[in-house]
Design a protein around this motif. Structure first.
Motif, PDB file in Angstrom:
ATOM      1  N   SER A  88       6.698 -12.611  25.339  1.00 53.00           N
ATOM      2  CA  SER A  88       7.688 -13.609  24.913  1.00 53.00           C
ATOM      3  C   SER A  88       8.008 -14.503  26.103  1.00 53.00           C
ATOM      4  N   ASP A  89       8.681 -15.620  25.790  1.00 53.15           N
ATOM      5  CA  ASP A  89       9.102 -16.505  26.874  1.00 53.15           C
ATOM      6  C   ASP A  89      10.093 -15.806  27.801  1.00 53.15           C
ATOM      7  N   GLY A  90      10.899 -14.905  27.245  1.00 52.53           N
ATOM      8  CA  GLY A  90      11.881 -14.204  28.070  1.00 52.53           C
ATOM      9  C   GLY A  90      11.217 -13.297  29.091  1.00 52.53           C
ATOM     10  N   GLU A  91      10.191 -12.577  28.664  1.00 49.92           N
ATOM     11  CA  GLU A  91       9.465 -11.727  29.620  1.00 49.92           C
ATOM     12  C   GLU A  91       8.706 -12.589  30.632  1.00 49.92           C
ATOM     13  N   LEU A  92       8.120 -13.683  30.154  1.00 48.53           N
ATOM     14  CA  LEU A  92       7.405 -14.577  31.065  1.00 48.53           C
ATOM     15  C   LEU A  92       8.372 -15.142  32.101  1.00 48.53           C
ATOM     16  N   PRO A 114       4.800 -22.712  19.945  1.00 48.70           N
ATOM     17  CA  PRO A 114       4.295 -23.806  20.790  1.00 48.70           C
ATOM     18  C   PRO A 114       5.070 -23.910  22.104  1.00 48.70           C
ATOM     19  N   ASP A 115       6.385 -23.730  22.062  1.00 49.37           N
ATOM     20  CA  ASP A 115       7.169 -23.800  23.306  1.00 49.37           C
ATOM     21  C   ASP A 115       6.746 -22.707  24.282  1.00 49.37           C
ATOM     22  N   GLU A 116       6.529 -21.515  23.764  1.00 48.06           N
ATOM     23  CA  GLU A 116       6.121 -20.414  24.644  1.00 48.06           C
ATOM     24  C   GLU A 116       4.747 -20.695  25.257  1.00 48.06           C
ATOM     25  N   ASP A 122       2.101 -24.419  31.535  1.00 47.96           N
ATOM     26  CA  ASP A 122       2.668 -25.060  32.725  1.00 47.96           C
ATOM     27  C   ASP A 122       2.662 -24.112  33.922  1.00 47.96           C
ATOM     28  N   ALA A 123       2.830 -22.811  33.642  1.00 43.38           N
ATOM     29  CA  ALA A 123       2.855 -21.834  34.735  1.00 43.38           C
ATOM     30  C   ALA A 123       1.449 -21.445  35.192  1.00 43.38           C
ATOM     31  N   ASN A 124       0.429 -21.858  34.431  1.00 47.44           N
ATOM     32  CA  ASN A 124      -0.963 -21.475  34.737  1.00 47.44           C
ATOM     33  C   ASN A 124      -1.169 -19.961  34.762  1.00 47.44           C
ATOM     34  N   ILE A 125      -0.761 -19.299  33.682  1.00 47.20           N
ATOM     35  CA  ILE A 125      -0.949 -17.847  33.622  1.00 47.20           C
ATOM     36  C   ILE A 125      -2.433 -17.510  33.496  1.00 47.20           C
ATOM     37  N   GLY A 126      -2.764 -16.242  33.731  1.00 51.27           N
ATOM     38  CA  GLY A 126      -4.160 -15.846  33.849  1.00 51.27           C
ATOM     39  C   GLY A 126      -4.945 -15.725  32.566  1.00 51.27           C
ATOM     40  N   CYS A 127      -4.283 -15.279  31.480  1.00 48.89           N
ATOM     41  CA  CYS A 127      -5.053 -15.017  30.265  1.00 48.89           C
ATOM     42  C   CYS A 127      -4.150 -14.962  29.028  1.00 48.89           C
ATOM     43  N   TYR A 128      -4.699 -15.430  27.915  1.00 49.45           N
ATOM     44  CA  TYR A 128      -4.008 -15.369  26.626  1.00 49.45           C
ATOM     45  C   TYR A 128      -4.745 -14.381  25.739  1.00 49.45           C
ATOM     46  N   GLU A 135      -3.202 -19.229  15.936  1.00 52.48           N
ATOM     47  CA  GLU A 135      -2.971 -19.314  17.383  1.00 52.48           C
ATOM     48  C   GLU A 135      -4.204 -19.833  18.126  1.00 52.48           C
ATOM     49  N   LEU A 136      -5.386 -19.430  17.664  1.00 53.65           N
ATOM     50  CA  LEU A 136      -6.625 -19.849  18.333  1.00 53.65           C
ATOM     51  C   LEU A 136      -6.675 -21.378  18.416  1.00 53.65           C
ATOM     52  N   HIS A 137      -6.380 -22.021  17.287  1.00 56.59           N
ATOM     53  CA  HIS A 137      -6.461 -23.490  17.239  1.00 56.59           C
ATOM     54  C   HIS A 137      -5.264 -24.134  17.922  1.00 56.59           C
ATOM     55  N   LEU A 138      -4.098 -23.521  17.766  1.00 60.89           N
ATOM     56  CA  LEU A 138      -2.899 -24.053  18.422  1.00 60.89           C
ATOM     57  C   LEU A 138      -3.064 -24.028  19.938  1.00 60.89           C
ATOM     58  N   LEU A 139      -3.523 -22.910  20.458  1.00 62.28           N
ATOM     59  CA  LEU A 139      -3.681 -22.787  21.914  1.00 62.28           C
ATOM     60  C   LEU A 139      -4.679 -23.817  22.424  1.00 62.28           C
TER      61      LEU A 139
END
Ligand SMILES: *Cc1c(COP(=O)(O)O)cnc(C)c1O
Length: 442
Positions: A88-92, A114-116, A122-128, A135-139
């Motif tokens: 979640s955005d909170g854990e991130l 989408p916000d998450e 923006d944070a450039n995390i390592g993996c989704y 989600e595949l298309h949204l991401l």
């Protein structure tokens, strides 16, 4: 009684954890209190990392932060060279605020908003870890908007049922999570993913459940996933670089539980991977796992004060503590069992059987049924073991009870990791619409 980590009885007959007398902790920080044995957390983390090192495979051990996600914990996970799963955005946000390296963060979940996703981009995390077609298309679309290409694992449901409670079992076909391997959904997801320019498919992820005591489920998951890898490579030309086998490694809550050693789980997984992939002439992939409970579960103890009791002759004796389902909802949710001792009289002989109730307005608010203790006095301290995972993380403000403090103990030192909630934390977000306004009486 079974003592975890650095827990022991000291010469005063008190329970001591991390070199700290729990009676002193209660006096200094109040109760209820979550106590985390830092040495034990680090020991568990190292068991995973070292077992993987011994396997010779490339690996990442990602701590599933949902088990217990506070900034101090993220700092330890960072120091122990683990990666971190968020859902979640909170854990991130917690991880980023703690300075956790974004490149080692993996984002999970079956409904990332989408916000998450934008926050993670923006944070450039390592993996989704992508869970479904939407989600595949949204991401891909959101990554394209930012001109980024992101690493992706596809979560697959291997059709393996781990022997565990229904609510905490996720690998079976009828699950809200992931692309089904058996019905072709996972295959189609790879086909579609390969067309999406802003996604880099690293491989697949499978998580078969939680509190698993056998290696058989993991072996079966490896079989399904390696078969799938071979099929995808030959038919679609994609070679998986990463296989993520999730978490779910069991821990000992009570004498009924017989988990394997961390090393045994890891060896079963890495052996199965090595043998399946080398037999197929497939380059050995990097292995990721995601332990949550087994990193923090047995390192946590909750300390309560006994406030009242009620004896129903011929039926049972209840003792009530100053917390309950608000700080530990697991007995109410899953009928989970716990062991406990009187922390201030930990060396006294058992004299009575009591059932431990919480203070919430719910008959179901029970922590432990039929616990054997010395004769309990009002004001005694009760220490419930193995509350490190899914306790603070699942705590609530039901009945407007303030969430307890968390202290990390190590070598005789106790450091506050989370302050006890204040009354302002309780009412701070409340707004009285002007038309209802009254003067506060406090
Ligand atoms: C919950 C979860 C984990 C961690 O499970 P534990 O039982 O705490 O080890 C790992 N991966 C995923 C995807 C999860 O949902």
């Amino acid at each position: 009684m079974y003592f975890h980590g650095t827990s022991k009885i000291n010469d005063k007959g008190h329970l001591e954890i991390g070199g700290c007398d729990t009676s002193d902790l209660a006096a200094e920080f109040g109760t209820p209190l979550y106590i985390v044995d830092e040495d034990l957390v680090r020991k568990r983390a190292r068991q995973y990392v070292e077992a993987f090192r011994a396997s010779g495979l490339k690996f990442q051990v990602a701590y599933a932060s949902k088990a217990f996600c506070v900034m101090a914990m993220c700092a330890i996970v960072e120091e122990e060279d683990m990666s971190l799963d968020v859902v979640s955005d909170g854990e991130l946000y917690t991880a980023l605020q703690a300075g956790f390296p974004a490149g080692r963060i993996h984002f999970h979940g079956n409904n990332k908003t989408p916000d998450e996703i934008n926050m993670a981009l923006d944070a450039n995390i390592g993996c989704y870890v992508v869970d479904n077609f939407v989600e595949l298309h949204l991401l891909n679309a959101l990554a394209a908007e930012k001109g980024k290409s992101v690493n992706v694992l596809l979560r697959v449901t291997p059709g393996v049922e781990a022997h565990t409670h229904d609510y905490i079992s996720t690998g079976q076909q009828d699950s809200k999570f992931g692309f089904d391997l058996g019905n072709g959904a996972a295959y189609r997801a790879i086909q579609e993913g390969l067309q999406l320019k802003n996604l880099k498919l690293l491989g697949v992820h499978s998580h078969i459940g939680s509190q698993i005591f056998e290696v058989e489920g993991f072996r079966m998951a490896v079989d399904k996933v390696s078969e799938f890898a071979v099929q995808i490579k030959s038919e679609l030309g994609l070679t998986f670089e990463v296989i993520n086998l999730g978490g779910g490694f069991g821990i000992r809550y009570t004498s009924e539980d017989a988990p394997l050693q961390v090393e045994e789980y890891v060896k079963a997984i890495t052996d199965a991977i090595k043998s399946n992939f080398s037999q197929a002439g497939y380059p050995l992939p990097e292995i990721w796992v995601e332990p949550g409970r087994s990193v923090v579960g047995d390192a946590g103890t909750t300390l309560y004060t006994v406030g009242t009791s009620k004896d129903i002759p011929g039926v049972r004796k209840y003792i009530a503590v100053d917390g309950g389902m608000t700080d530990n909802p697991r007995p109410a949710l899953y009928e989970s069992k716990y062991e406990a001792v009187l922390a201030n009289r930990a060396n006294e002989a058992v004299q009575e059987t009591v059932s431990v109730a919480g203070k919430c307005c719910e008959s179901g608010d029970m922590l432990i049924w039929d616990l054997e203790l010395p004769e309990v006095n009002i004001g005694d301290l009760l220490a419930v073991f193995c509350t490190g995972a899914y306790n603070y993380a699942m705590a609530s403000n039901y009945n407007r009870i303030r969430r307890p403090a968390v202290v990390f103990v190590k070598d005789g030192q106790a450091d506050l990791a989370v302050r006890r909630e204040s009354f302002n934390d309780i009412v701070g977000n409340d707004i009285i619409p002007a038309r209802l306004k009254k003067e506060a009486v406090l």
